[in-house]
Design an enzyme around this catalytic site. Structure first.
Site, short mmCIF file in Angstrom:
data_model
loop_
_atom_site.label_atom_id
_atom_site.label_comp_id
_atom_site.label_asym_id
_atom_site.label_seq_id
_atom_site.Cartn_x
_atom_site.Cartn_y
_atom_site.Cartn_z
N LYS A 173 7.91 1.21 -8.43
CA LYS A 173 7.38 1.67 -7.14
C LYS A 173 7.34 0.48 -6.19
CE LYS A 173 3.16 2.97 -4.74
NZ LYS A 173 1.79 3.52 -4.80
N GLY A 214 -6.24 4.81 -0.19
CA GLY A 214 -7.67 4.76 -0.49
C GLY A 214 -8.56 5.38 0.57
N ALA A 272 -0.68 8.40 -1.59
CA ALA A 272 -1.79 7.80 -0.83
C ALA A 272 -2.43 8.79 0.13
CB ALA A 272 -1.37 6.56 -0.05
N ASN A 297 -4.76 7.87 -6.83
CA ASN A 297 -5.55 6.99 -7.70
C ASN A 297 -7.03 7.08 -7.35
OD1 ASN A 297 -5.03 3.56 -8.89
ND2 ASN A 297 -6.86 4.78 -9.04
#
Lengths: 66, 258
Positions: B99, B160, B186, B208
């Site tokens: 990635k 995030g 994301a 994530n």
């Protein structure tokens, strides 16, 4: 001789190889990679790659990341 | 039903790709990834701790033989850093699928596309199979595909941020033009947003923080697994058209007399 490993100076015997360095640190055969003076040192030549005074090494592994 | 996706000759049933960062500890990482059903996980490359060489490693908890490790270039702000990091990753792991992400400055860490193009060209020339994090820009996405990137991964929102897919029109446009897999990478914050990304037609979702920073990460991992399946099924089923008026669901014949 002294080499720099992950930003830290480290004394080594004058004829040490990459494999000797890894043994002196205590890294076993896990998935790590070694870069010497910005060039990858493949696992297959760790034993035959002699280090030199002033070499800069990076030893890395996989960690958690996104 | 055999619904799978493929990237660089590898076949995956799960359309959820998860990161392995930001967890409380390695056991929690392992439990959440197990619950997510993911088959591919992103990992970072960092210096080994020389003062504690026997500290547990990610690979002791998240097996690289069970999961496809996708090494990333997180923290790289130049093309050179990204290429150097992935060469180390290839040596450590022994595989070419990576990635690529080259980021601009805080507070948005938005993809630096000039540096991303430069790094992608160098990596492809060096034999890597590049899944690329990129801006939600259909022109840039197409160019990355034409260069030889094996998957296009536009951001839903900044890394995030948990803001979801803030520009669904462009994600849909990128997917409509792409001949390689498109993943929203994301920005996903909760399960409905992952489902929404899949409803846009994306091949998979990469996230994530949405799991790692949930109150109960393992439970959110289960939610994400279900959400991605639900979104994919809804996409394949084809949603009903929107109408700016009501259409009663119950028949009007056979009503009782007033």
């Amino acid at each position: 001789m002294t080499v720099t490993v992950n930003g830290q100076d480290r004394p080594l015997p004058p004829t040490a190889s990459v494999a000797d360095l890894l043994a002196s640190i205590g890294l076993d055969g896990r998935k790590i990679a070694v870069e010497r003076n910005r060039e990858i040192v493949p696992r297959s030549v760790w034993a035959s790659t002699a280090l030199a005074q002033g070499d800069t090494l990076e030893i890395v592994a996989f960690i958690g990341g996104g | 039903m055999d619904d799978h996706w493929e990237v660089a000759g590898r076949r995956f049933a799960s359309r959820l790709v998860v990161g392995t960062g930001k967890y409380k500890d390695l056991p929690e990482t392992a439990a959440a990834i197990e619950a997510s059903g993911a088959e591919m996980v992103t990992v970072a490359v960092r210096r080994v701790n020389l003062s504690d060489p026997n500290a547990p490693l990610l690979q002791d908890f998240v097996s690289p033989t069970r999961y496809t490790y996708l090494p990333n270039t997180a923290g790289c702000f130049t093309a050179d850093d990204a290429v150097r990091t992935l060469r180390l990753a290839r040596e450590a792991g022994g595989w070419n699928l990576v990635k690529l992400e080259v980021l601009g400055p805080p507070p948005y860490l938005y993809p630096d596309m000039a540096a991303t193009f430069e790094a992608a060209a160098a990596l492809i020339a060096d034999g890597f199979e590049v899944m690329v994090y990129c801006a939600d820009d259909p022109v840039a996405a197409k160019r990355l595909e034409e260069m030889g990137c094996v998957a296009i991964m536009p951001l839903g929102a900044p890394i995030g941020s948990g803001m979801g897919v803030v520009n669904p029109f462009l994600i849909r446009a990128i997917k409509a033009a792409a001949r390689v897999p498109v993943l929203v990478d994301a920005g996903i914050g909760t399960a409905s947003e992952a489902a929404f990304a899949m409803e846009l037609g994306c091949d998979a979702v990469l996230l994530n923080s949405a799991i790692a920073h949930a109150g109960d990460p393992v439970r959110m991992a289960r939610a994400m697994k279900a959400a991605v399946v639900a979104g994919r099924e809804a996409y394949l089923a084809g949603r009903m058209p929107r109408e700016y008026k009501a259409a009663a669901s119950s028949p009007m014949v056979g009503m009782i007399q007033p």
